[in-house]
Design a protein around this motif. Structure first.
Motif, PDB file in Angstrom:
ATOM      1  N   VAL A 126       0.849  -1.193   0.000  1.00 25.48           N
ATOM      2  CA  VAL A 126       0.000   0.000   0.000  1.00 25.48           C
ATOM      3  C   VAL A 126       0.888   1.247   0.000  1.00 25.48           C
ATOM      4  N   LEU A 127       0.666   2.118  -0.984  1.00 24.95           N
ATOM      5  CA  LEU A 127       1.426   3.361  -1.065  1.00 24.95           C
ATOM      6  C   LEU A 127       0.707   4.510  -0.376  1.00 24.95           C
ATOM      7  N   GLU A 128      -0.628   4.525  -0.482  1.00 24.15           N
ATOM      8  CA  GLU A 128      -1.434   5.564   0.149  1.00 24.15           C
ATOM      9  C   GLU A 128      -2.780   4.974   0.548  1.00 24.15           C
ATOM     10  N   GLY A 129      -3.337   5.442   1.663  1.00 24.71           N
ATOM     11  CA  GLY A 129      -4.678   5.066   2.039  1.00 24.71           C
ATOM     12  C   GLY A 129      -4.754   3.847   2.944  1.00 24.71           C
ATOM     13  N   THR A 130      -5.985   3.349   3.111  1.00 23.89           N
ATOM     14  CA  THR A 130      -6.270   2.221   3.990  1.00 23.89           C
ATOM     15  C   THR A 130      -7.119   1.206   3.243  1.00 23.89           C
ATOM     16  N   LEU A 131      -6.636  -0.026   3.143  1.00 23.51           N
ATOM     17  CA  LEU A 131      -7.326  -1.067   2.386  1.00 23.51           C
ATOM     18  C   LEU A 131      -7.683  -2.247   3.277  1.00 23.51           C
ATOM     19  N   HIS A 132      -8.905  -2.723   3.118  1.00 22.60           N
ATOM     20  CA  HIS A 132      -9.315  -4.001   3.713  1.00 22.60           C
ATOM     21  C   HIS A 132      -9.133  -5.051   2.623  1.00 22.60           C
ATOM     22  N   VAL A 133      -8.257  -6.029   2.871  1.00 20.57           N
ATOM     23  CA  VAL A 133      -7.935  -7.024   1.851  1.00 20.57           C
ATOM     24  C   VAL A 133      -8.189  -8.426   2.400  1.00 20.57           C
ATOM     25  N   GLY A 134      -8.313  -9.396   1.487  1.00 21.94           N
ATOM     26  CA  GLY A 134      -8.498 -10.757   1.943  1.00 21.94           C
ATOM     27  C   GLY A 134      -8.481 -11.757   0.816  1.00 21.94           C
ATOM     28  N   PHE A 135      -8.316 -13.026   1.185  1.00 22.92           N
ATOM     29  CA  PHE A 135      -8.433 -14.113   0.217  1.00 22.92           C
ATOM     30  C   PHE A 135      -9.139 -15.293   0.870  1.00 22.92           C
ATOM     31  N   VAL A 136      -9.708 -16.164   0.032  1.00 18.21           N
ATOM     32  CA  VAL A 136     -10.459 -17.329   0.494  1.00 18.21           C
ATOM     33  C   VAL A 136      -9.749 -18.585   0.016  1.00 18.21           C
ATOM     34  N   THR A 137      -9.593 -19.553   0.912  1.00 13.96           N
ATOM     35  CA  THR A 137      -8.921 -20.797   0.541  1.00 13.96           C
ATOM     36  C   THR A 137      -9.825 -21.646  -0.344  1.00 13.96           C
ATOM     37  N   SER A 138      -9.258 -22.705  -0.903  1.00  9.62           N
ATOM     38  CA  SER A 138     -10.008 -23.615  -1.769  1.00  9.62           C
ATOM     39  C   SER A 138     -10.964 -24.472  -0.941  1.00  9.62           C
ATOM     40  N   ASN A 139     -11.683 -25.379  -1.611  1.00 14.68           N
ATOM     41  CA  ASN A 139     -12.728 -26.166  -0.960  1.00 14.68           C
ATOM     42  C   ASN A 139     -12.207 -27.271  -0.046  1.00 14.68           C
ATOM     43  N   LEU A 140     -10.908 -27.536  -0.071  1.00 17.47           N
ATOM     44  CA  LEU A 140     -10.364 -28.623   0.730  1.00 17.47           C
ATOM     45  C   LEU A 140     -10.575 -28.376   2.220  1.00 17.47           C
ATOM     46  N   ASN A 141     -10.774 -29.447   2.978  1.00 17.86           N
ATOM     47  CA  ASN A 141     -11.058 -29.352   4.404  1.00 17.86           C
ATOM     48  C   ASN A 141      -9.829 -28.868   5.202  1.00 17.86           C
ATOM     49  N   PRO A 142      -9.936 -27.826   6.071  1.00 18.44           N
ATOM     50  CA  PRO A 142     -11.153 -27.025   6.259  1.00 18.44           C
ATOM     51  C   PRO A 142     -11.254 -25.967   5.170  1.00 18.44           C
ATOM     52  N   GLY A 143     -12.269 -26.052   4.345  1.00 25.01           N
ATOM     53  CA  GLY A 143     -12.332 -25.249   3.125  1.00 25.01           C
ATOM     54  C   GLY A 143     -12.950 -23.879   3.293  1.00 25.01           C
ATOM     55  N   ASN A 144     -12.694 -23.040   2.264  1.00 23.55           N
ATOM     56  CA  ASN A 144     -13.316 -21.723   2.134  1.00 23.55           C
ATOM     57  C   ASN A 144     -13.067 -20.825   3.346  1.00 23.55           C
ATOM     58  N   ARG A 145     -11.837 -20.900   3.901  1.00 24.89           N
ATOM     59  CA  ARG A 145     -11.471 -20.018   5.013  1.00 24.89           C
ATOM     60  C   ARG A 145     -11.118 -18.634   4.473  1.00 24.89           C
ATOM     61  N   LEU A 146     -11.588 -17.609   5.158  1.00 26.19           N
ATOM     62  CA  LEU A 146     -11.312 -16.233   4.772  1.00 26.19           C
ATOM     63  C   LEU A 146     -10.187 -15.665   5.638  1.00 26.19           C
ATOM     64  N   PHE A 147      -9.141 -15.164   4.977  1.00 23.97           N
ATOM     65  CA  PHE A 147      -8.038 -14.485   5.653  1.00 23.97           C
ATOM     66  C   PHE A 147      -8.118 -13.001   5.291  1.00 23.97           C
ATOM     67  N   THR A 148      -8.291 -12.124   6.278  1.00 25.82           N
ATOM     68  CA  THR A 148      -8.429 -10.702   5.992  1.00 25.82           C
ATOM     69  C   THR A 148      -7.494  -9.873   6.869  1.00 25.82           C
ATOM     70  N   LYS A 149      -7.229  -8.660   6.398  1.00 19.03           N
ATOM     71  CA  LYS A 149      -6.356  -7.746   7.129  1.00 19.03           C
ATOM     72  C   LYS A 149      -6.650  -6.320   6.652  1.00 19.03           C
ATOM     73  N   VAL A 150      -6.545  -5.366   7.552  1.00 22.04           N
ATOM     74  CA  VAL A 150      -6.619  -3.957   7.167  1.00 22.04           C
ATOM     75  C   VAL A 150      -5.190  -3.445   6.999  1.00 22.04           C
ATOM     76  N   LEU A 151      -4.908  -2.935   5.809  1.00 27.65           N
ATOM     77  CA  LEU A 151      -3.555  -2.476   5.476  1.00 27.65           C
ATOM     78  C   LEU A 151      -3.502  -0.958   5.413  1.00 27.65           C
ATOM     79  N   ARG A 152      -2.391  -0.425   5.898  1.00 30.06           N
ATOM     80  CA  ARG A 152      -2.144   1.011   5.807  1.00 30.06           C
ATOM     81  C   ARG A 152      -0.842   1.263   5.055  1.00 30.06           C
ATOM     82  N   LYS A 153      -0.544   2.503   4.835  1.00 25.89           N
ATOM     83  CA  LYS A 153       0.623   2.885   4.034  1.00 25.89           C
ATOM     84  C   LYS A 153       1.872   2.130   4.481  1.00 25.89           C
TER      85      LYS A 153
END
Length: 225
Positions: free
Chosen positions: A126-153
């Motif tokens: 992040v160069l400027e601002g504040t972003l809420h970002v995340g990704f979701v894992t694949s269907n494998l057990n334990p599947g579809n986990r969401l990893f999120t973070k709020v990023l700043r400059k």
């Protein structure tokens, strides 16, 4: 003995498939991509220029001009974001080198919608601002986990290859990020556009069953894309 031999062959095959799960390593210093196939060699989806004819501009993307990554892009669109890619299409010298770049501009509440890069891991700073970002894992057990973070400059976040991910501007001002990707041409599949905006459209019956909603909801969504 035969079973052990077959198991060994399978393991070797799997190891080989994992080893080549990203862009292949180049076997020469560079392979500048060209569109003209005359007297050229076809390598990894592109024709290669004669290396004796390569020049510095083949490895260059201008900064101070209108196309440069220092220039803010308009975010006046339905999602409020704008991605400026710098891949093999912009820098021919990236061909076979397995890396690319992008600038992402966000207006207030701007979203880079859920999408995947089928051929690349992405690392975002992040160069400027504040972003809420995340990704979701694949269907494998334990599947579809969401990893999120709020990023700043100055913060950095990684999105593993092929996984659905997003970035959302949760600040009150514009935001800017730079993404590096582990492919010369990472590709992008925007989930909503692909599912609801395909040509020809995916059958309403299919999407109704998949999303467990009324067909009118699917038809409304398809009209948006």
């Amino acid at each position: 003995m035969t079973n052990h031999f077959l198991l060994t062959i399978v393991l070797v095959a799997l190891a080989s498939s994992f080893a080549y799960a990203s862009d292949p390593s180049p076997l020469q210093d560079f392979c500048v991509a060209i569109d003209e196939p005359k007297d050229a060699v076809f390598v990894n989806g592109k024709f290669c220029k004669n290396p004796k004819l390569a020049k510095a501009d083949d490895f260059f993307f201008p900064g101070p001009k209108m196309l440069g990554l220092n220039i803010p892009r308009s975010t006046s669109n339905r999602v409020g974001s704008n991605v400026t890619p710098v891949n093999v299409e912009q820098i021919p010298g990236l061909n076979t080198l397995g890396i690319s770049l992008a600038r992402i501009d966000f207006g207030p509440n701007g979203l880079n919608p859920p999408h995947t890069h089928p051929r690349a891991t992405e690392i975002l700073v992040v160069l400027e601002g504040t972003l809420h970002v995340g990704f979701v894992t694949s269907n494998l057990n334990p599947g579809n986990r969401l990893f999120t973070k709020v990023l700043r400059k100055g913060d950095v976040f990684v999105f593993p290859v092929g996984l659905i991910h997003f970035q959302f501007n949760v600040g009150k001002t514009n935001a800017v990020a730079i993404a590096a990707l582990s492919s010369q041409n990472p590709g992008v599949i925007t989930i909503a556009d692909s599912v609801f905006g395909s040509t020809p459209p995916i059958s309403v019956d299919v999407l109704t069953k998949a999303f467990q909603v009324d067909g009118k909801v699917i038809e409304l969504l398809q009209k948006q894309f």
